[in-house]
Scaffold this motif. Structure first.
Motif, PDB file in Angstrom:
ATOM      1  N   GLU A  75       5.941  -1.452 106.776  1.00  0.00           N
ATOM      2  CA  GLU A  75       6.850  -0.574 107.513  1.00  0.00           C
ATOM      3  C   GLU A  75       8.265  -1.134 107.563  1.00  0.00           C
ATOM      4  OE1 GLU A  75       4.061  -1.837 108.908  1.00  0.00           O
ATOM      5  OE2 GLU A  75       2.687  -0.140 108.674  1.00  0.00           O
ATOM      6  N   GLN A  76       8.412  -2.441 107.292  1.00  0.00           N
ATOM      7  CA  GLN A  76       9.736  -3.050 107.289  1.00  0.00           C
ATOM      8  C   GLN A  76      10.623  -2.488 106.186  1.00  0.00           C
ATOM      9  OE1 GLN A  76       9.850  -7.427 107.792  1.00  0.00           O
ATOM     10  NE2 GLN A  76       7.656  -7.339 108.072  1.00  0.00           N
ATOM     11  N   LEU A  77      10.036  -1.833 105.194  1.00  0.00           N
ATOM     12  CA  LEU A  77      10.807  -1.285 104.087  1.00  0.00           C
ATOM     13  C   LEU A  77      11.408   0.078 104.404  1.00  0.00           C
ATOM     14  CD1 LEU A  77       8.627  -2.243 100.991  1.00  0.00           C
ATOM     15  CD2 LEU A  77      10.735  -3.312 101.778  1.00  0.00           C
ATOM     16  N   PHE A  78      11.116   0.622 105.582  1.00  0.00           N
ATOM     17  CA  PHE A  78      11.676   1.921 105.923  1.00  0.00           C
ATOM     18  C   PHE A  78      13.204   1.881 105.956  1.00  0.00           C
ATOM     19  CE2 PHE A  78       7.681   3.529 108.352  1.00  0.00           C
ATOM     20  CZ  PHE A  78       7.103   3.821 107.131  1.00  0.00           C
ATOM     21  N   ASP A  79      13.760   0.756 106.438  1.00  0.00           N
ATOM     22  CA  ASP A  79      15.209   0.676 106.555  1.00  0.00           C
ATOM     23  C   ASP A  79      15.906   0.524 105.210  1.00  0.00           C
ATOM     24  OD1 ASP A  79      14.134  -1.856 106.267  1.00  0.00           O
ATOM     25  OD2 ASP A  79      15.828  -2.830 107.237  1.00  0.00           O
ATOM     26  N   VAL A  80      15.163   0.210 104.144  1.00  0.00           N
ATOM     27  CA  VAL A  80      15.773   0.107 102.823  1.00  0.00           C
ATOM     28  C   VAL A  80      15.314   1.230 101.892  1.00  0.00           C
ATOM     29  CG1 VAL A  80      16.079  -2.384 102.975  1.00  0.00           C
ATOM     30  CG2 VAL A  80      13.977  -1.476 101.990  1.00  0.00           C
ATOM     31  N   THR A  81      14.535   2.155 102.418  1.00  0.00           N
ATOM     32  CA  THR A  81      14.099   3.301 101.612  1.00  0.00           C
ATOM     33  C   THR A  81      14.484   4.612 102.302  1.00  0.00           C
ATOM     34  OG1 THR A  81      11.894   3.105 102.645  1.00  0.00           O
ATOM     35  CG2 THR A  81      12.203   2.081 100.488  1.00  0.00           C
ATOM     36  N   ALA A  82      13.858   4.906 103.423  1.00  0.00           N
ATOM     37  CA  ALA A  82      14.132   6.177 104.121  1.00  0.00           C
ATOM     38  C   ALA A  82      15.564   6.233 104.647  1.00  0.00           C
ATOM     39  CB  ALA A  82      13.129   6.352 105.264  1.00  0.00           C
ATOM     40  N   PHE A  83      16.041   5.140 105.215  1.00  0.00           N
ATOM     41  CA  PHE A  83      17.395   5.120 105.790  1.00  0.00           C
ATOM     42  C   PHE A  83      18.476   5.372 104.732  1.00  0.00           C
ATOM     43  CE2 PHE A  83      21.179   2.619 107.059  1.00  0.00           C
ATOM     44  CZ  PHE A  83      21.548   3.350 108.178  1.00  0.00           C
ATOM     45  N   PRO A  84      18.474   4.681 103.584  1.00  0.00           N
ATOM     46  CA  PRO A  84      19.498   4.965 102.566  1.00  0.00           C
ATOM     47  C   PRO A  84      19.451   6.399 102.045  1.00  0.00           C
ATOM     48  CG  PRO A  84      18.474   2.852 102.128  1.00  0.00           C
ATOM     49  CD  PRO A  84      17.670   3.509 103.204  1.00  0.00           C
ATOM     50  N   ILE A  85      18.250   6.929 101.833  1.00  0.00           N
ATOM     51  CA  ILE A  85      18.145   8.310 101.354  1.00  0.00           C
ATOM     52  C   ILE A  85      18.758   9.270 102.367  1.00  0.00           C
ATOM     53  CG2 ILE A  85      16.513  10.161 100.820  1.00  0.00           C
ATOM     54  CD1 ILE A  85      14.640   8.037  99.687  1.00  0.00           C
ATOM     55  N   MET A  86      18.465   9.048 103.634  1.00  0.00           N
ATOM     56  CA  MET A  86      19.010   9.898 104.682  1.00  0.00           C
ATOM     57  C   MET A  86      20.535   9.812 104.717  1.00  0.00           C
ATOM     58  SD  MET A  86      18.309   9.658 108.774  1.00  0.00           S
ATOM     59  CE  MET A  86      19.157   8.075 108.855  1.00  0.00           C
ATOM     60  N   MET A  87      21.070   8.598 104.564  1.00  0.00           N
ATOM     61  CA  MET A  87      22.520   8.424 104.619  1.00  0.00           C
ATOM     62  C   MET A  87      23.203   9.164 103.474  1.00  0.00           C
ATOM     63  SD  MET A  87      23.381   6.381 107.224  1.00  0.00           S
ATOM     64  CE  MET A  87      24.805   5.393 106.803  1.00  0.00           C
ATOM     65  N   VAL A  88      22.692   9.013 102.264  1.00  0.00           N
ATOM     66  CA  VAL A  88      23.319   9.659 101.107  1.00  0.00           C
ATOM     67  C   VAL A  88      23.302  11.168 101.253  1.00  0.00           C
ATOM     68  CG1 VAL A  88      23.129  10.047  98.627  1.00  0.00           C
ATOM     69  CG2 VAL A  88      22.816   7.753  99.540  1.00  0.00           C
ATOM     70  N   LEU A  89      22.154  11.738 101.561  1.00  0.00           N
ATOM     71  CA  LEU A  89      22.037  13.188 101.641  1.00  0.00           C
ATOM     72  C   LEU A  89      22.829  13.754 102.812  1.00  0.00           C
ATOM     73  CD1 LEU A  89      18.219  13.614 100.862  1.00  0.00           C
ATOM     74  CD2 LEU A  89      20.167  13.875  99.302  1.00  0.00           C
ATOM     75  N   MET A  90      22.769  13.090 103.943  1.00  0.00           N
ATOM     76  CA  MET A  90      23.426  13.618 105.138  1.00  0.00           C
ATOM     77  C   MET A  90      24.941  13.661 104.957  1.00  0.00           C
ATOM     78  SD  MET A  90      23.110  12.291 109.067  1.00  0.00           S
ATOM     79  CE  MET A  90      23.842  10.685 108.703  1.00  0.00           C
ATOM     80  N   TYR A  91      25.538  12.548 104.535  1.00  0.00           N
ATOM     81  CA  TYR A  91      26.997  12.504 104.440  1.00  0.00           C
ATOM     82  C   TYR A  91      27.504  13.319 103.255  1.00  0.00           C
ATOM     83  CZ  TYR A  91      27.367   8.996 108.089  1.00  0.00           C
ATOM     84  OH  TYR A  91      27.337   8.354 109.295  1.00  0.00           O
ATOM     85  N   THR A  92      26.737  13.384 102.181  1.00  0.00           N
ATOM     86  CA  THR A  92      27.185  14.158 101.025  1.00  0.00           C
ATOM     87  C   THR A  92      27.263  15.643 101.346  1.00  0.00           C
ATOM     88  OG1 THR A  92      26.238  12.551  99.473  1.00  0.00           O
ATOM     89  CG2 THR A  92      26.680  14.757  98.645  1.00  0.00           C
ATOM     90  N   TYR A  93      26.208  16.165 101.922  1.00  0.00           N
ATOM     91  CA  TYR A  93      26.162  17.606 102.154  1.00  0.00           C
ATOM     92  C   TYR A  93      26.799  18.009 103.488  1.00  0.00           C
ATOM     93  CZ  TYR A  93      23.163  17.818  98.096  1.00  0.00           C
ATOM     94  OH  TYR A  93      22.687  17.717  96.811  1.00  0.00           O
ATOM     95  N   LEU A  94      27.004  17.065 104.381  1.00  0.00           N
ATOM     96  CA  LEU A  94      27.644  17.377 105.660  1.00  0.00           C
ATOM     97  C   LEU A  94      29.162  17.396 105.533  1.00  0.00           C
ATOM     98  CD1 LEU A  94      27.071  17.933 108.668  1.00  0.00           C
ATOM     99  CD2 LEU A  94      27.245  15.474 109.058  1.00  0.00           C
TER     100      LEU A  94
END
Length: 302
Positions: A75-94
């Motif tokens: 579960e420690q890998l969530f911050d290097v997998t789910a978090f980066p994906i969320m950041m890219v998609l959120m800021y790009t399309y927002l």
């Protein structure tokens, strides 16, 4: 009637040649007899001590320990997998449509910057891991080992470099899918990621210091966020500083995150920003020299 001794002697106990009776537990019991003190002394004194591990070997061993912790707690890998994906998609399309007219146009500017921001933010978990091991008493054992003293700290950082690589690969993959095309090609991308890893390794020494200095992991998280958020948001990660007020440009243009984001962005675009690369490497050297020294002083005295 004879009064002498008869043949009704006591049953034979199977006396061995050494005079030791073989009991019902089997003759193999003699093989597990406790060694004598002189035998132990001869073993300890007569054998040569194993060589002391080198600084590199000890650091790599502690780095592997960090990897094993991820293996057992994925579960420690969530911050290097789910978090980066969320950041890219959120800021790009927002913000893409509002700032650049379209998401595909904005991703060319945003991705290198958001890559820098995400990896720099992930570095704070180094301090959290250090503080957790202190609370568990693990560091008391580390200090008694005949190893290079900074090895446990360097091992933490080496283990985190792997996490930074995973986050970079995830973000670049997502960026390529939604339209990012680096003009610098593979070489430019690799140079940009390499510079980011060097900076992040050096920047993590700040959080090892806080991990040793503060009492709980919540305190480490709180202080880390207070430092990281102004540095990352007050930079050129999202927009060009030319659109900012003059007093704010003075801070943004001299921020280490701004120099790093510019260097990574230009390298991936196929350019060679010598000044920003020099600034990024210079900041890295300062972080290691100052916070690395403070970290080791706290580690030796704690």
């Amino acid at each position: 009637m004879s009064t002498g001794t008869t043949s009704t002697d006591t049953p034979s106990t199977g006396t061995t040649p050494t005079g030791t009776a073989a009991t019902g537990t089997g003759a193999g019991e003699a093989d597990f007899a406790a060694p004598r003190a002189d035998e132990l002394a001869a073993l300890l004194v007569g054998k040569s001590r194993p060589p002391r591990p080198s600084a590199l070997s000890a650091s790599l061993t502690f780095g592997w320990r960090a990897m094993l912790k991820i293996k057992h707690v994925p579960e420690q890998l969530f911050d290097v997998t789910a978090f980066p994906i969320m950041m890219v998609l959120m800021y790009t399309y927002l913000f893409g449509g509002a700032l650049a007219g379209s998401a595909s146009a904005y991703i060319q500017f945003l991705l290198p910057g958001i890559l820098v921001m995400s990896v720099v933010m992930i570095t704070m978990y180094t301090g959290v891991s250090v503080n957790t091991d202190i609370e568990k008493g693990v560091f008391d054992r580390f200090r008694t080992l005949p190893i290079w003293r900074p090895a446990p700290m360097v091992g933490y950082l080496l283990g985190d470099v792997v996490r930074y690589l995973i986050a970079s690969a995830v973000m670049l993959s997502v960026g390529m899918i939604i339209g990012y095309r680096p003009d610098g090609g593979v070489v430019g991308v690799l140079l940009g990621v390499a510079l980011l890893l060097v900076f992040s390794f050096a920047f993590s020494w700040i959080w090892t210091m806080f991990g040793l200095l503060l009492r709980s992991e919540k305190s480490v998280m709180g202080v880390s966020m207070m430092v990281i958020f102004p540095l990352t948001f007050l930079s050129n990660v999202f927009v060009d500083p030319k659109t900012m007020p003059g007093w704010l440009q003075a801070f943004v243009n001299n921020s280490p995150v701004t120099h790093l984001a510019t260097a990574v962005r230009e390298l991936m675009a196929g350019n060679w920003p010598a000044a920003d690369i020099a600034w990024s490497l210079g900041w890295s050297a300062v972080f290691v020299a100052v916070f690395g020294a403070v970290t080791m002083r706290l580690y030796n005295r704690k």
